[in-house]
Design an enzyme around this catalytic site. Structure first.
Site, PDB file in Angstrom:
ATOM      1  N   ASP A 117      -0.650  -3.631  29.644  1.00 22.69           N
ATOM      2  CA  ASP A 117      -1.351  -4.791  30.186  1.00 22.69           C
ATOM      3  C   ASP A 117      -2.209  -5.406  29.092  1.00 22.69           C
ATOM      4  O   ASP A 117      -2.711  -4.701  28.209  1.00 22.69           O
ATOM      5  CB  ASP A 117      -2.242  -4.311  31.348  1.00 22.69           C
ATOM      6  CG  ASP A 117      -2.809  -5.422  32.215  1.00 22.69           C
ATOM      7  OD1 ASP A 117      -3.019  -6.535  31.718  1.00 22.69           O
ATOM      8  OD2 ASP A 117      -3.079  -5.161  33.401  1.00 22.69           O
ATOM      9  N   HIS A 119      -5.034  -6.500  29.743  1.00 21.24           N
ATOM     10  CA  HIS A 119      -6.392  -6.188  30.185  1.00 21.24           C
ATOM     11  C   HIS A 119      -6.515  -4.693  30.483  1.00 21.24           C
ATOM     12  O   HIS A 119      -5.502  -4.016  30.669  1.00 21.24           O
ATOM     13  CB  HIS A 119      -6.741  -6.983  31.445  1.00 21.24           C
ATOM     14  CG  HIS A 119      -6.528  -8.459  31.313  1.00 21.24           C
ATOM     15  ND1 HIS A 119      -5.301  -9.046  31.543  1.00 21.24           N
ATOM     16  CD2 HIS A 119      -7.392  -9.451  30.977  1.00 21.24           C
ATOM     17  CE1 HIS A 119      -5.407 -10.362  31.338  1.00 21.24           C
ATOM     18  NE2 HIS A 119      -6.660 -10.625  30.994  1.00 21.24           N
ATOM     19  N   ASP A 121      -8.642  -3.771  33.127  1.00 21.44           N
ATOM     20  CA  ASP A 121      -8.832  -3.757  34.593  1.00 21.44           C
ATOM     21  C   ASP A 121      -9.708  -2.594  35.055  1.00 21.44           C
ATOM     22  O   ASP A 121      -9.420  -1.942  36.060  1.00 21.44           O
ATOM     23  CB  ASP A 121      -7.472  -3.710  35.304  1.00 21.44           C
ATOM     24  CG  ASP A 121      -6.659  -4.970  35.085  1.00 21.44           C
ATOM     25  OD1 ASP A 121      -7.222  -5.975  34.624  1.00 21.44           O
ATOM     26  OD2 ASP A 121      -5.440  -4.944  35.370  1.00 21.44           O
ATOM     27  N   HIS A 134      -8.473  -7.973  40.829  1.00 22.58           N
ATOM     28  CA  HIS A 134      -7.390  -7.485  39.958  1.00 22.58           C
ATOM     29  C   HIS A 134      -7.915  -6.917  38.648  1.00 22.58           C
ATOM     30  O   HIS A 134      -7.160  -6.257  37.925  1.00 22.58           O
ATOM     31  CB  HIS A 134      -6.339  -8.579  39.702  1.00 22.58           C
ATOM     32  CG  HIS A 134      -6.765  -9.671  38.762  1.00 22.58           C
ATOM     33  ND1 HIS A 134      -5.845 -10.455  38.104  1.00 22.58           N
ATOM     34  CD2 HIS A 134      -7.982 -10.131  38.376  1.00 22.58           C
ATOM     35  CE1 HIS A 134      -6.478 -11.339  37.345  1.00 22.58           C
ATOM     36  NE2 HIS A 134      -7.776 -11.159  37.508  1.00 22.58           N
ATOM     37  N   ASP A 220       1.530 -10.065  31.612  1.00 22.09           N
ATOM     38  CA  ASP A 220       0.659 -10.776  30.679  1.00 22.09           C
ATOM     39  C   ASP A 220       0.409  -9.997  29.395  1.00 22.09           C
ATOM     40  O   ASP A 220      -0.235 -10.497  28.475  1.00 22.09           O
ATOM     41  CB  ASP A 220      -0.648 -11.221  31.336  1.00 22.09           C
ATOM     42  CG  ASP A 220      -1.629 -10.112  31.674  1.00 22.09           C
ATOM     43  OD1 ASP A 220      -1.519  -8.999  31.130  1.00 22.09           O
ATOM     44  OD2 ASP A 220      -2.540 -10.354  32.502  1.00 22.09           O
TER      45      ASP A 220
END
Length: 290
Positions: A117, A119, A121, A134, A220
């Site tokens: 990912d 990110h 998170d 999210h 992403d």
């Protein structure tokens, strides 16, 4: 003997700032993903309207949690039937439902998570600037969030030392502290560029031994030069070839018990170019899932 797959929908986008990813399951099913996975059982989900009010720091809380509760139930059903869940989000808040089911089924101490990912998170409701859930799913799964983000009957507290990030490059300052607090392993996109993907995989793969492994793949993580149909287009991401190699290497361990693909937004892909790229990626890694 080939595994039996369950293709599980997580129809939520209001955990993120943008709508549209709740349609990813339908788009991938229509493109032939069940056939790619070998006539997978389909577990669709009713699409819910975003709630209109929410507490501070937890946008669209009621809708997100209802989706996560339904996803937990459906994922547990698949696991109890001996099926391999392939969860299609939706935004990444759905990982709370997936991880709740996996933690309950296998025991939280037995589960490792490879999180591919852009990110991490791992914000909490107190550290998040946006309030978008999210960005909180891993903090919730590691027991660091409020009770409102508990999906099942009991909070599932995954061991942070069994959490491995690949490709992150948009990380809020408080998240670095949370990564350190829980003992997770952060391998950023910059590290992949500087050390090389094989070196990063060389750190991660041995640490998965003896665990049940969940792979959570957010599109992403990909560089916008190759993939744009998602809510965040962040430079300096992984190439499709690197993503295939990373996912394939983890799948090759034979330890993976579930797979998750999130944040593809078909409304941002009118020509279906990125859908074709995503389907090709599934074609290439599907054989390694068995």
């Amino acid at each position: 003997m080939a595994r039996r797959f369950a293709l599980v929908e997580a129809a939520v986008s209001c955990g993120s700032p943008t709508r549209g990813s709740e349609g990813a399951f339908d788009a991938l099913v229509q493109a032939g993903l069940p056939r790619v996975l070998g006539a997978a059982a389909l577990m669709p989900m009713e699409k819910l309207a975003p709630c209109e009010s929410w507490p501070d720091g937890l946008r669209h809380l009621d809708t997100v949690m209802e989706v996560c509760r339904r996803l937990r139930t459906n994922t547990l059903t698949a696991l109890e039937r001996g099926e391999y869940p392939v969860v299609i989000g939706g935004d990444h808040s759905c990982a709370m439902g997936t991880l709740a089911a996996l933690g309950e089924f296998y025991g939280p101490e037995n589960l490792a998570v490879v999180y591919v990912d852009a990110h991490t998170d791992i914000n909490t409701e107190k550290t998040s600037v946006s309030g978008c859930i999210h960005g909180m799913d891993l903090a919730a799964a590691c027991g660091q969030c409020c009770d409102a983000l508990t999906v099942g009957k009991n909070r599932v507290n995954l061991l942070g030392e069994n959490l491995h990030f690949i490709g992150a490059r948009s990380i809020d300052p408080p998240e670095y502290g949370m990564v350190d607090l829980v003992g997770a392993h952060l391998h950023t996109a910059r590290e992949v560029r500087e050390r090389g993907l094989e070196a990063v995989l060389g750190d991660i793969l041995p640490a998965l031994a003896g665990k049940r492994v969940h792979v959570s793949f957010d599109v992403d993580v990909l560089d916008p030069s190759e993939f744009t149909a998602t809510g965040y287009n962040i430079p300096d991401g992984l190439t499709l070839a690197q993503a295939e190699r990373a996912l394939g290497a983890v799948l090759d361990t034979g330890l993976v018990c579930s797979f998750e693909c999130v944040e593809y937004n078909p409304t941002k892909d009118p020509q279906k170019k990125d859908l074709s790229a995503l389907m090709e990626l599934f074609h290439r890694i599907s054989g390694k899932m068995n």
